[in-house]
Design an enzyme around this catalytic site. Sequence first.
Site, PDB file in Angstrom:
ATOM      1  N   ILE A 629       0.820  -1.221   0.000  1.00  0.00           N
ATOM      2  CA  ILE A 629       0.000   0.000   0.000  1.00  0.00           C
ATOM      3  C   ILE A 629       0.848   1.264   0.000  1.00  0.00           C
ATOM      4  O   ILE A 629       0.324   2.373   0.077  1.00  0.00           O
ATOM      5  CB  ILE A 629      -0.953   0.022   1.213  1.00  0.00           C
ATOM      6  CG1 ILE A 629      -0.179  -0.097   2.522  1.00  0.00           C
ATOM      7  CG2 ILE A 629      -2.007  -1.058   1.093  1.00  0.00           C
ATOM      8  CD1 ILE A 629      -1.036   0.016   3.765  1.00  0.00           C
ATOM      9  N   THR A 631       5.299   2.951  -0.031  1.00  0.00           N
ATOM     10  CA  THR A 631       6.710   2.793   0.278  1.00  0.00           C
ATOM     11  C   THR A 631       7.133   3.886   1.235  1.00  0.00           C
ATOM     12  O   THR A 631       6.672   5.026   1.146  1.00  0.00           O
ATOM     13  CB  THR A 631       7.581   2.877  -0.991  1.00  0.00           C
ATOM     14  OG1 THR A 631       7.336   4.122  -1.636  1.00  0.00           O
ATOM     15  CG2 THR A 631       7.270   1.730  -1.929  1.00  0.00           C
ATOM     16  N   GLY A 633      10.562   5.457   3.905  1.00  0.00           N
ATOM     17  CA  GLY A 633      11.940   5.911   3.759  1.00  0.00           C
ATOM     18  C   GLY A 633      12.924   4.788   3.562  1.00  0.00           C
ATOM     19  O   GLY A 633      13.942   4.960   2.905  1.00  0.00           O
ATOM     20  N   GLY A 635      11.669   1.173   3.341  1.00  0.00           N
ATOM     21  CA  GLY A 635      10.978  -0.088   3.135  1.00  0.00           C
ATOM     22  C   GLY A 635       9.627   0.106   2.501  1.00  0.00           C
ATOM     23  O   GLY A 635       9.241   1.220   2.158  1.00  0.00           O
ATOM     24  N   LYS A 651       5.623  -2.908   7.890  1.00  0.00           N
ATOM     25  CA  LYS A 651       6.681  -2.117   7.281  1.00  0.00           C
ATOM     26  C   LYS A 651       7.888  -3.027   7.103  1.00  0.00           C
ATOM     27  O   LYS A 651       8.552  -3.406   8.066  1.00  0.00           O
ATOM     28  CB  LYS A 651       7.023  -0.925   8.169  1.00  0.00           C
ATOM     29  CG  LYS A 651       7.998   0.046   7.537  1.00  0.00           C
ATOM     30  CD  LYS A 651       8.156   1.236   8.454  1.00  0.00           C
ATOM     31  CE  LYS A 651       9.000   2.319   7.814  1.00  0.00           C
ATOM     32  NZ  LYS A 651       9.129   3.482   8.688  1.00  0.00           N
ATOM     33  N   ASP A 751      11.880  13.875  11.268  1.00  0.00           N
ATOM     34  CA  ASP A 751      11.303  13.736   9.924  1.00  0.00           C
ATOM     35  C   ASP A 751       9.793  13.961   9.967  1.00  0.00           C
ATOM     36  O   ASP A 751       9.017  13.182   9.428  1.00  0.00           O
ATOM     37  CB  ASP A 751      11.626  12.362   9.340  1.00  0.00           C
ATOM     38  CG  ASP A 751      11.351  12.300   7.827  1.00  0.00           C
ATOM     39  OD1 ASP A 751      11.159  13.381   7.212  1.00  0.00           O
ATOM     40  OD2 ASP A 751      11.333  11.194   7.275  1.00  0.00           O
TER      41      ASP A 751
END
Length: 911
Positions: A629, A631, A633, A635, A651, A751
Amino acid sequence: MNQHATPSSVYSIVLIAITMAAIVSLFLVPSSAKSSSPSSLSSSAEAKALLNSDWWGNFSSINHCDLAGIVCNGAGSVNRMESFLSYPYSRLESMNWSSLPNLEYIDLSDCGLTGGIPNEIGTLSKLTHLNFSLNHGLTEGVLPPTLGNLSQLVHLDISETNIKGPIPSSISNLSRLAKLFLHSNLLDGFIPREIGRLKNLVELNLSLNYLVGSIPKSIGNLTALTRLSLSSNRLTGCIPPEISKLKNLVELNLFSNHLDGPIPPSIGNLSALTYLFLSSNNLNHSIPIEIGNLKKLVGMELDSNYLRGPIPHEIGKLKNLGELSLFGNNLHGPIPPSIGNLTDLTYLYLFSNKLDGSIPASIGHLSSLSYLDISLNQLNGPIPSEIGELKSLIKVWMDHNKLQGPIPQEIGNLACLTDLDLNDNLLASHIPLSIGVLKNLERLSLSTNFLNGYIPRQLGRLCNLEYVNLARNDLKGTIPGELKYLPKLKYLDLSHNNLFGKIPDCLCLVGNFSLSYNPQLESQIPNRSRNECYEVCNQANYCSSGFPSEVDTKKRTMILALVLSLLGIAFLSFLGFVVCFCFCKSRTIQSEATGTNHGDICCIWNYDGRIAYEDIINATNDFDIRYCIGTGGYGSVYRAQLPSGKVVALKKLHRLEAEDPTFDHCFRNEVQMLTNVRHKNIVKLYGFCLHNRCMFLVYEYMEKGSLFCALRFNAEASEIGWIKRVNIVKATAHALSYLHHDCTPPIVHRDISSNNILLNSQLEAFVADFGTARLLNPDSSNQTVIAGTYGYIAPELAYTMVVTEKCDVYSFGVVALETIMGKHPGDILSSLRSLPRENMMITDILDPRLPPPTNPIVAGNIVLVAKMAFACLCPEPRSRPTMLRLSQEFLSHKKALAAPLATISLLQLLK
């Protein structure tokens, strides 16, 4: 053919054959070719005009009637030009309008056009519809007087184009005009009195400009008018009584001007009126009793003026009224009992006046009421018990009055209540135990009264409580230990009371608390570790189970045994995880695919390692692409439904990434972070797997995906209304405040971006993706490589490489703006210094896919979000607020916006 045919007969035969061929051709030749051939079309004046405009590029080999947005009549002449995706920054003047004499309809709204409106537009004598709206680049010109030549015009819309200058008086020549929209521009000067000649005008909107002077009396001649909006200008003088001639008027909007004088009593003649907005002016005198004649009124806003005198009893005749806003005036006298007749009322805002007397018992008839604000008045007497009849109430603000007596027990009937503010009154007696049933309550403020007795432990049932202020009363007894179990509590003020005894351990979990000026209270705050506190809180679980009732000894013994058993199971589960993860003991996982044993770790809560691993492999068909569903950073993310029916998100590191020590570090870092943090707005980690075939994390599944994707697509963005967006920003602020101020050592996410804010099925926000997060060591320089997402990274990281909490604060500011704008605020970020010169308004940056908010509470929250976001974007890190302060601001803010949203500039928010 007959050899003896005469020349004349041959001629006749040929003529007949030519005629027949011509007739046949009328039926066989396509209609587009009847008028002319492609070669003749390309040479026509119309085709040349379109070609030379460069709006469609080079189309010399194409029939100009086939161009996007062009419609021709039967003769092959252009008569309609509709919206199309033009080349970026195409200039309106580049079209030779005089070469398109048969144009009847122009709709070029939101096409990215620039320049100004040329005088040649006045040559289009057949034009009935002209729309240049939403072309914000039309900044180089004015409204040309030649618009008055368009005598056939019925619809004229040049709104939201930034056109400037005066409204030309020649516009009065448009005698057929039914709709005139010039709002949201930079128009100045007077409203021409000649506008009264437009007898067919049905809608007139000149709002959000810089128009000055008085409203012309000739406006009363526009008897066909149904909607009149002159709001957010600089108009002065009185509301002309002639406005009462507009018997068909449904909406009258004059708010945010400098109008003075009285509301004319003749306004009562507007029997069709459903919306009356006169707020934010300088209107004075009393509210005319004739207002009671407006029986169809649904919304009435007279707030933020200088109105005086009482609220007229006749207001009770407005039985269709859904919103009544009279705040910010000088009204005095009692609230009229007749207000109880307004059974459709949803919003009642009477705060910040000089109202006195008691609250009428008839207020209990307002069964539809959701928001009640009568704060900042001089009301006295008791709070009527009839308030318990208002089952739809969400917010109740009665603070800063002179209310007396007890808080009625019936307050517990308000099951929808989220905010109760009774501070700064003369209330006495105990805090009613019935408050403990208000499961939705988020904010409770009873400070600065004469309340006595004990703090009810039933408050520990209110699992949504975020803010509690009981300061400056006469409360006694001990602090209920149940308060420490409230999972969302961020602010607790019990200061200036007579509390005694020990301070409950784990009260440190509350982000901001004050216990000062309780002389008999022990000063020692228990020094218990946060992890211990969380364990105690989770074991207690008061929110889910409530409080035990009176039971006999046998039942108590059974309950105690059950609790001890559950605690034992919890402890063993926790110990098992510590052994599994911290000490990394090898456990054998049999892989049926390879038939070999692997010394790897698989630790998934509530599952046996082998079973969980196999369940996940089966649920994703060994991580088949169909289940992917997205992608991240480092994986890919998969959706998996386990045998129990539970849906989780996986993940997974790609094979090559799993072999990279850097990604391995990120994986372990994310596991470490998420096993140590517990917050309702941080995504839950259910488990993880370190396997030689794959490495993956098992997360709580978020049905709506990322905030980035939700804002990117129109359908999804329209689903996230203003209230949801404000709540998304608030939830993100609370999560970051927890990471920065409630974790030891503090955690910097590094992030924060809209990609890492996830939304569940209820569009609630959760912070995710801790792969780059960093524990902040106050004794180190915290230097690191730059991590984060482009467009969200704090500017100081480019040259200092030093990570602090203020890096997350900057990123949060970007996300907050992005949430209310509906897109990344890149243009705003690059032009912050020039905003004062451009004089942008907050409405200029709000997501245009949503209608502007009309509720003043919602508008106030949006302004708060924007103001806090700009504070976070300060180039100097030390000048940015902390996330704790931001979280507290969002928790304590409750007031409606006093001024209309459209009058708030970005310059005001930057101060």
